[in-house]
Design a protein around this motif. Structure first.
Motif, PDB file in Angstrom:
ATOM      1  N   CYS A  19       0.853  -1.193   0.000  1.00 34.80           N
ATOM      2  CA  CYS A  19       0.000   0.000   0.000  1.00 34.80           C
ATOM      3  C   CYS A  19       0.882   1.234   0.000  1.00 34.80           C
ATOM      4  N   GLY A  20       2.158   1.044   0.305  1.00 38.60           N
ATOM      5  CA  GLY A  20       3.029   2.177   0.585  1.00 38.60           C
ATOM      6  C   GLY A  20       2.832   2.565   2.037  1.00 38.60           C
ATOM      7  N   HIS A  21       3.715   3.444   2.499  1.00 40.98           N
ATOM      8  CA  HIS A  21       3.696   3.780   3.924  1.00 40.98           C
ATOM      9  C   HIS A  21       3.679   5.295   4.111  1.00 40.98           C
ATOM     10  N   PRO A  22       2.463   5.876   4.047  1.00 42.14           N
ATOM     11  CA  PRO A  22       2.344   7.285   4.421  1.00 42.14           C
ATOM     12  C   PRO A  22       2.382   7.345   5.949  1.00 42.14           C
ATOM     13  N   THR A  23       3.560   7.477   6.494  1.00 41.11           N
ATOM     14  CA  THR A  23       3.852   7.174   7.915  1.00 41.11           C
ATOM     15  C   THR A  23       2.750   7.520   8.921  1.00 41.11           C
ATOM     16  N   GLY A  24       2.389   8.806   9.038  1.00 43.88           N
ATOM     17  CA  GLY A  24       1.400   9.188  10.050  1.00 43.88           C
ATOM     18  C   GLY A  24       0.007   8.671   9.758  1.00 43.88           C
ATOM     19  N   CYS A  25      -0.247   8.309   8.518  1.00 43.36           N
ATOM     20  CA  CYS A  25      -1.569   7.816   8.098  1.00 43.36           C
ATOM     21  C   CYS A  25      -1.728   6.319   8.320  1.00 43.36           C
ATOM     22  N   SER A  26      -0.639   5.554   8.184  1.00 42.02           N
ATOM     23  CA  SER A  26      -0.743   4.094   8.066  1.00 42.02           C
ATOM     24  C   SER A  26      -1.489   3.424   9.220  1.00 42.02           C
ATOM     25  N   GLY A  27      -1.223   3.838  10.458  1.00 43.73           N
ATOM     26  CA  GLY A  27      -1.858   3.191  11.610  1.00 43.73           C
ATOM     27  C   GLY A  27      -3.364   3.340  11.577  1.00 43.73           C
ATOM     28  N   CYS A  28      -3.829   4.476  11.105  1.00 44.56           N
ATOM     29  CA  CYS A  28      -5.267   4.716  11.007  1.00 44.56           C
ATOM     30  C   CYS A  28      -5.841   3.970   9.795  1.00 44.56           C
ATOM     31  N   ALA A  29      -5.099   3.947   8.700  1.00 43.93           N
ATOM     32  CA  ALA A  29      -5.543   3.228   7.495  1.00 43.93           C
ATOM     33  C   ALA A  29      -5.724   1.736   7.777  1.00 43.93           C
ATOM     34  N   GLN A  30      -4.860   1.174   8.616  1.00 48.13           N
ATOM     35  CA  GLN A  30      -5.006  -0.246   9.001  1.00 48.13           C
ATOM     36  C   GLN A  30      -6.348  -0.463   9.705  1.00 48.13           C
ATOM     37  N   ILE A  31      -6.745   0.497  10.549  1.00 47.93           N
ATOM     38  CA  ILE A  31      -7.984   0.361  11.327  1.00 47.93           C
ATOM     39  C   ILE A  31      -9.207   0.536  10.415  1.00 47.93           C
ATOM     40  N   VAL A  32      -9.075   1.395   9.409  1.00 44.56           N
ATOM     41  CA  VAL A  32     -10.138   1.530   8.401  1.00 44.56           C
ATOM     42  C   VAL A  32     -10.332   0.182   7.708  1.00 44.56           C
ATOM     43  N   GLU A  33      -9.230  -0.435   7.293  1.00 51.03           N
ATOM     44  CA  GLU A  33      -9.313  -1.735   6.615  1.00 51.03           C
ATOM     45  C   GLU A  33      -9.963  -2.778   7.526  1.00 51.03           C
ATOM     46  N   ALA A  34      -9.530  -2.821   8.780  1.00 52.29           N
ATOM     47  CA  ALA A  34     -10.080  -3.810   9.728  1.00 52.29           C
ATOM     48  C   ALA A  34     -11.585  -3.607   9.894  1.00 52.29           C
ATOM     49  N   THR A  35     -12.030  -2.347   9.926  1.00 47.87           N
ATOM     50  CA  THR A  35     -13.459  -2.047  10.067  1.00 47.87           C
ATOM     51  C   THR A  35     -14.230  -2.574   8.862  1.00 47.87           C
ATOM     52  N   TRP A  36     -13.719  -2.291   7.670  1.00 52.82           N
ATOM     53  CA  TRP A  36     -14.387  -2.772   6.450  1.00 52.82           C
ATOM     54  C   TRP A  36     -14.439  -4.292   6.429  1.00 52.82           C
ATOM     55  N   GLN A  37     -13.349  -4.919   6.806  1.00 55.21           N
ATOM     56  CA  GLN A  37     -13.308  -6.395   6.811  1.00 55.21           C
ATOM     57  C   GLN A  37     -14.340  -6.962   7.789  1.00 55.21           C
ATOM     58  N   LEU A  38     -14.444  -6.347   8.965  1.00 52.15           N
ATOM     59  CA  LEU A  38     -15.370  -6.864   9.981  1.00 52.15           C
ATOM     60  C   LEU A  38     -16.830  -6.610   9.602  1.00 52.15           C
ATOM     61  N   ARG A  39     -17.066  -5.597   8.757  1.00 51.41           N
ATOM     62  CA  ARG A  39     -18.430  -5.361   8.274  1.00 51.41           C
ATOM     63  C   ARG A  39     -18.750  -6.203   7.037  1.00 51.41           C
ATOM     64  N   GLY A  40     -17.731  -6.861   6.481  1.00 57.20           N
ATOM     65  CA  GLY A  40     -17.934  -7.625   5.246  1.00 57.20           C
ATOM     66  C   GLY A  40     -17.987  -6.738   4.013  1.00 57.20           C
ATOM     67  N   GLU A  41     -17.314  -5.581   4.081  1.00 56.12           N
ATOM     68  CA  GLU A  41     -17.373  -4.601   2.988  1.00 56.12           C
ATOM     69  C   GLU A  41     -16.057  -4.502   2.212  1.00 56.12           C
ATOM     70  N   ALA A  42     -15.201  -5.518   2.321  1.00 59.38           N
ATOM     71  CA  ALA A  42     -13.851  -5.385   1.747  1.00 59.38           C
ATOM     72  C   ALA A  42     -13.745  -5.904   0.309  1.00 59.38           C
ATOM     73  N   GLY A  43     -14.868  -6.157  -0.325  1.00 56.91           N
ATOM     74  CA  GLY A  43     -14.849  -6.507  -1.752  1.00 56.91           C
ATOM     75  C   GLY A  43     -14.060  -7.774  -2.048  1.00 56.91           C
ATOM     76  N   ASP A  44     -13.250  -7.722  -3.103  1.00 51.41           N
ATOM     77  CA  ASP A  44     -12.520  -8.916  -3.556  1.00 51.41           C
ATOM     78  C   ASP A  44     -11.454  -9.375  -2.570  1.00 51.41           C
ATOM     79  N   ARG A  45     -11.104  -8.529  -1.627  1.00 53.72           N
ATOM     80  CA  ARG A  45     -10.068  -8.943  -0.667  1.00 53.72           C
ATOM     81  C   ARG A  45     -10.684  -9.323   0.676  1.00 53.72           C
ATOM     82  N   GLN A  46     -12.008  -9.504   0.720  1.00 52.04           N
ATOM     83  CA  GLN A  46     -12.693  -9.844   1.964  1.00 52.04           C
ATOM     84  C   GLN A  46     -12.124 -11.131   2.581  1.00 52.04           C
TER      85      GLN A  46
END
Lengths: 386, 137
Positions: free
Chosen positions: A328-355
């Motif tokens: 994904c690349g590492h936008p340093t200050g963003c990455s920790g929050c971006a991981q949590i966004v991904e985890a939220t989508w995955q737990l809702r079943g909204e992660a599309g082809d990478r679910q």
């Protein structure tokens, strides 16, 4: 720590760009807008704003106020937090605390970074030059290269083994429209890529990126009112490094071993319960060490675990379904929050082809900072459940 | 005019009689040893830290050869962590000249290295910083 249970009600992020076509504050605003729209709340309900950004890079002060006040979010506590790569996840931790403690019912966190405007490619992040190791020329790739070399020496791992992490995470990123690094790569290409810090090559290292990510957290009452699938913050944990200059074991990540153990206790869960992990895979060795440090396999057994597909779809736990920092690349200050966004989508079943099928619990992990005498300066772990 | 600045005089001793240089750690009465010199012992907060010369040689625990160094340093640059018999681990540059392949051949984990003094960086005006380095024996 939780006085009140805390839920993620909104998650959003920008594209992770090689070079963003808008400035830092605009990336932050777009991420906030996406998260608040996703939550479906009125922005005036937000009772605190915490912003994670890697200080010293942008040179900006009060970056949070610059980002958020022109969105009409001013008048509430607004806090800027910094601990290198951990900054964005730390911002989420502060938002969680504000809701847990009863300071407010809805809190917002954003992590944002615009690396391309402050760093040229072909430069390496380095500890402070006043730091004794920094003065000697140590860089972050160099420090992880030293871990890689010792790990290979002790456990007989090869560079081809290490490359498997990069190949897997790139394959995952191919299904992630937010990533800008989606061309498949092979073990051969990874091993033969340009050397960064022997034995780590360019494709064993995360690329620079720009991006913003944001989450809105709230009480259970607010979350239930909104009617979305509930995502609970089961653990939100920060720890710091312990100063040591006696012999260190470079094949163990003490700060992550300790942080993971405390996070599992906070959540009342263990590694067997975790469906997916986004870890600090800034370099391939990261995922190898963290598989072990988080208890998914024993010390020294990460390579067989990886090779048998246990950290991939269909295995015991999916590591880096969005592609990790490596793809994904590492936008340093963003990455920790971006991981949590991904985890939220995955737990809702909204992660599309990478679910991740049947995703029940997700762990996000981001360390931060090269400081003399410390494994890492910071380690922030979240465990989310549905 | 370019100058030479010797860094770390409290932790690097370069004997005047031509003997080989060595590093100095600091021992606290609680038994902990620290490198470099710290104002307070992180273990017990005592400020009574006594100099403890380290052996002139140690074992190379791990190392790297960076192709992308910090700005102002020349690549390829080798550095690594060396474990000293006194229980202290120190990171510094390793003095091996040549291209990446030459340096790769010269270094291996657990080899013995000795403390040396040398230029560890130059600023843009050519001023040299002298401090400790390691040299394969």
């Amino acid at each position: 720590m939780n006085d009140r249970e805390v839920y993620i009600i909104g998650a959003g992020m920008t594209q992770l760009y090689r070079k963003a076509p808008m400035p830092l504050d605009e990336l932050g605003r777009q991420a906030i807008f996406a998260a608040v729209k996703d939550a479906g709340i009125n922005f005036k309900e937000i009772g605190s704003v915490t912003v994670g950004n890697m200080g010293g890079l942008s040179g900006a002060i009060c970056i949070g106020q610059r980002i958020a006040c022109s969105l009409g979010l001013g008048g509430v506590p607004m806090i800027n937090v910094e601990s290198a790569c951990s900054s964005g996840a730390m911002a989420v931790n502060k938002a969680v605390e504000h809701v847990a403690s009863g300071k407010c019912d809805v809190a917002l966190a954003v992590g944002v970074e615009h690396l391309s405007s402050v760093r040229g490619s072909g430069t390496a992040f380095a500890p402070d030059s006043r730091d004794p190791e920094g003065l000697q020329g140590a860089t972050m790739p160099g420090i992880y290269a030293m871990r890689t070399r010792r790990y290979m020496h002790e456990f007989g791992a090869t560079l081809e083994d290490m490359a498997l992490v990069a190949v897997k995470n790139r394959r995952h990123a191919m299904n992630n429209p937010y990533s800008s690094f989606r061309t498949p790569i092979t073990v051969e290409e990874v091993v033969n890529a340009r050397m960064v810090a022997d034995p780590l090559t360019l494709l064993m290292s995360c690329p620079n990126a720009d991006g913003g990510a944001s989450v809105v957290v709230a009480t259970k009452e607010v979350a239930q009112r909104l009617g979305k699938k509930l995502v609970k913050v089961a653990a939100s944990h920060i720890t710091s490094g312990i100063f040591k200059n006696s012999f260190r074991d470079f094949t163990e990540m003490e700060i992550t071993i300790r942080g993971a153990k405390e996070s599992y206790e906070e959540a009342g869960l263990g590694p067997d319960d975790i469906s997916m992990v986004e870890c600090h895979d800034a370099f391939v060795i990261g995922e190898v060490l963290y598989l072990e440090a988080m208890g998914f396999c024993k010390h020294g057994e990460a390579i067989p675990f990886l090779k048998s597909g246990q950290s991939d779809y269909g295995g015991k736990v999916v590591f880096s379904p969005r592609g990790g920092l490596l793809s994904c690349g590492h936008p340093t200050g963003c990455s920790g929050c971006a991981q949590i966004v991904e985890a939220t989508w995955q737990l809702r079943g909204e992660a599309g082809d990478r679910q991740v099928p049947g995703c029940k619990a997700a762990l996000t992990h981001v360390t931060g900072g090269g400081v003399y005498g410390l494994d890492n300066a910071a380690c922030t772990i979240h465990i989310l459940t549905n | 005019m370019a100058e030479q600045v010797v860094f770390h005089p409290d932790i690097l001793c370069i004997p005047e009689g031509g003997e080989k240089p060595y590093l100095i750690a600091y021992k606290c009465s609680c038994g902990s040893a620290w490198f470099p010199k710290l104002p307070f012992c992180p273990n017990c907060w005592s400020d009574k830290l006594e100099p403890m010369p380290l052996s002139r040689t140690g074992k190379l625990y791990t190392y790297t050869i960076v192709a992308i160094p910090q700005p102002g340093l020349q690549a390829p640059l080798a550095y690594g962590f060396v474990n000293f018999p006194e229980g202290v681990s120190v990171c510094a540059q390793i003095d091996v000249q040549g291209d990446l392949e030459t340096i790769q051949k010269a270094l291996h984990i657990d080899m013995d290295v000795e403390v040396a003094a040398g230029v560890i960086r130059k600023d843009k005006d050519g001023n040299e910083t002298i401090s400790y380095r390691f040299k394969p024996i």
